[in-house]
Design a protein around this motif. Structure first.
Motif, PDB file in Angstrom:
ATOM      1  N   PRO A  92       0.809  -1.234   0.000  1.00 40.17           N
ATOM      2  CA  PRO A  92       0.000   0.000   0.000  1.00 40.17           C
ATOM      3  C   PRO A  92       0.835   1.273   0.000  1.00 40.17           C
ATOM      4  O   PRO A  92       0.393   2.301  -0.510  1.00 40.17           O
ATOM      5  N   ASP A  93       2.044   1.212   0.555  1.00 45.04           N
ATOM      6  CA  ASP A  93       2.950   2.370   0.552  1.00 45.04           C
ATOM      7  C   ASP A  93       3.710   2.402  -0.776  1.00 45.04           C
ATOM      8  O   ASP A  93       4.916   2.163  -0.841  1.00 45.04           O
ATOM      9  N   PHE A  94       2.979   2.732  -1.821  1.00 45.04           N
ATOM     10  CA  PHE A  94       3.513   2.658  -3.180  1.00 45.04           C
ATOM     11  C   PHE A  94       4.764   3.509  -3.347  1.00 45.04           C
ATOM     12  O   PHE A  94       5.764   3.066  -3.917  1.00 45.04           O
ATOM     13  N   GLY A  95       4.726   4.746  -2.861  1.00 38.86           N
ATOM     14  CA  GLY A  95       5.838   5.652  -3.060  1.00 38.86           C
ATOM     15  C   GLY A  95       7.139   5.148  -2.484  1.00 38.86           C
ATOM     16  O   GLY A  95       8.205   5.322  -3.076  1.00 38.86           O
ATOM     17  N   ARG A  96       7.059   4.518  -1.337  1.00 32.40           N
ATOM     18  CA  ARG A  96       8.283   3.980  -0.721  1.00 32.40           C
ATOM     19  C   ARG A  96       8.916   2.934  -1.626  1.00 32.40           C
ATOM     20  O   ARG A  96      10.141   2.942  -1.840  1.00 32.40           O
ATOM     21  N   GLN A  97       8.090   2.041  -2.181  1.00 33.74           N
ATOM     22  CA  GLN A  97       8.616   1.031  -3.092  1.00 33.74           C
ATOM     23  C   GLN A  97       9.079   1.648  -4.415  1.00 33.74           C
ATOM     24  O   GLN A  97      10.110   1.262  -4.969  1.00 33.74           O
ATOM     25  N   TRP A  98       8.309   2.586  -4.921  1.00 36.10           N
ATOM     26  CA  TRP A  98       8.572   3.185  -6.230  1.00 36.10           C
ATOM     27  C   TRP A  98       9.914   3.905  -6.267  1.00 36.10           C
ATOM     28  O   TRP A  98      10.663   3.812  -7.244  1.00 36.10           O
ATOM     29  N   PHE A  99      10.239   4.632  -5.209  1.00 36.25           N
ATOM     30  CA  PHE A  99      11.438   5.454  -5.198  1.00 36.25           C
ATOM     31  C   PHE A  99      12.648   4.791  -4.542  1.00 36.25           C
ATOM     32  O   PHE A  99      13.753   5.343  -4.604  1.00 36.25           O
ATOM     33  N   ALA A 100      12.458   3.637  -3.940  1.00 35.92           N
ATOM     34  CA  ALA A 100      13.550   2.998  -3.185  1.00 35.92           C
ATOM     35  C   ALA A 100      14.765   2.749  -4.077  1.00 35.92           C
ATOM     36  O   ALA A 100      14.658   2.193  -5.168  1.00 35.92           O
ATOM     37  N   GLY A 101      15.921   3.193  -3.600  1.00 31.78           N
ATOM     38  CA  GLY A 101      17.171   2.922  -4.286  1.00 31.78           C
ATOM     39  C   GLY A 101      17.503   3.845  -5.440  1.00 31.78           C
ATOM     40  O   GLY A 101      18.550   3.700  -6.073  1.00 31.78           O
ATOM     41  N   HIS A 102      16.639   4.821  -5.723  1.00 31.89           N
ATOM     42  CA  HIS A 102      16.870   5.700  -6.870  1.00 31.89           C
ATOM     43  C   HIS A 102      17.579   6.991  -6.458  1.00 31.89           C
ATOM     44  O   HIS A 102      17.421   7.465  -5.340  1.00 31.89           O
ATOM     45  N   ARG A 103      18.306   7.537  -7.398  1.00 34.08           N
ATOM     46  CA  ARG A 103      18.982   8.813  -7.204  1.00 34.08           C
ATOM     47  C   ARG A 103      18.529   9.791  -8.288  1.00 34.08           C
ATOM     48  O   ARG A 103      18.048   9.388  -9.342  1.00 34.08           O
TER      49      ARG A 103
END
Length: 221
Positions: A92-103
């Protein structure tokens, strides 16, 4: 951030696809994390937007529903489209998964810093999501650099609506003719120009930075 008081240009950066990594990278990484193919996820996002009579991401970028409600609707579309789909890794926490590890796109971020340090005020003008703010702010890490930030979910209007360009210029303390937008979407660039701005459509960092430098060199006054 305080409004800039300037007679010169004010350069606005889009986040998604400009300061962010390429959008294809974000979709591909999300497939690795959550197991949802990019084309299928794009279909679901578009279907949820269509439910509201809006562009694909508009309902959540305008804060018409929260992140978890939006993900629930995505899951419903995905299950209807592909009943056997495994959504157990899509949280449900889409943003956390979506942005994880990106710069951030380092060349674009460095250019924003260069402009600001050289006396040209910069801002971010983004269609974005309330719950995603901590993640994308951390990615760009420009809080001490930006003179203004306009976020669709905070102001209730999004690009390419002309109102958001008027709001951005007002917050920056400049006239519309003093603004230049860097954005990856042609419709946003066209809307900016129709609002009296200059605009550079981002295709890659080298091209966009070169075009902005050229525009600034030709800037009237």
């Amino acid at each position: 951030m305080t409004a800039a008081k300037t007679a010169g240009p004010f350069v606005w950066f889009d986040f998604g696809g400009v300061l962010s990594p390429p959008l294809d990278d974000l979709f591909e990484r999300y497939e690795e994390v959550a197991g949802i193919a990019p084309d299928l996820l794009k279909f679901a996002i578009a279907e949820v937007g269509a439910e509201y009579g809006l562009a694909p991401l508009a309902p959540i970028e305008l804060a018409l529903l929260d992140e978890r409600e939006w993900v629930g609707k995505l899951h419903a579309v995905l299950r209807a489209k592909q009943p056997e789909i495994d959504l157990s890794r899509s949280e449900p926490d889409f943003g956390r998964q979506w942005f994880a590890g990106h710069r951030a796109n380092s060349a674009v971020r460095d250019f924003a810093i260069e402009l600001a340090e050289g006396g040209t005020p910069v801002g971010v003008l983004s269609n974005n999501v309330v719950e995603w703010e901590p993640y994308w702010h951390a990615i760009i890490d420009l809080d001490g650099v930006l003179s203004a930030l306009i976020d669709s979910c905070k102001v209730g209007v999004r690009k390419p609506d002309p109102e958001i360009f008027a709001l951005a210029a007002e917050q920056a303390g400049v006239a519309s003719g003093q603004c230049l937008l860097i954005d990856d979407l042609a419709e946003n660039c066209a809307a900016a120009r129709q609002s009296g701005w200059q605009a550079v459509q981002f295709r890659d960092a080298g091209q966009a930075i070169a075009e902005v430098r050229e525009a600034l060199e030709r800037w009237p006054g």
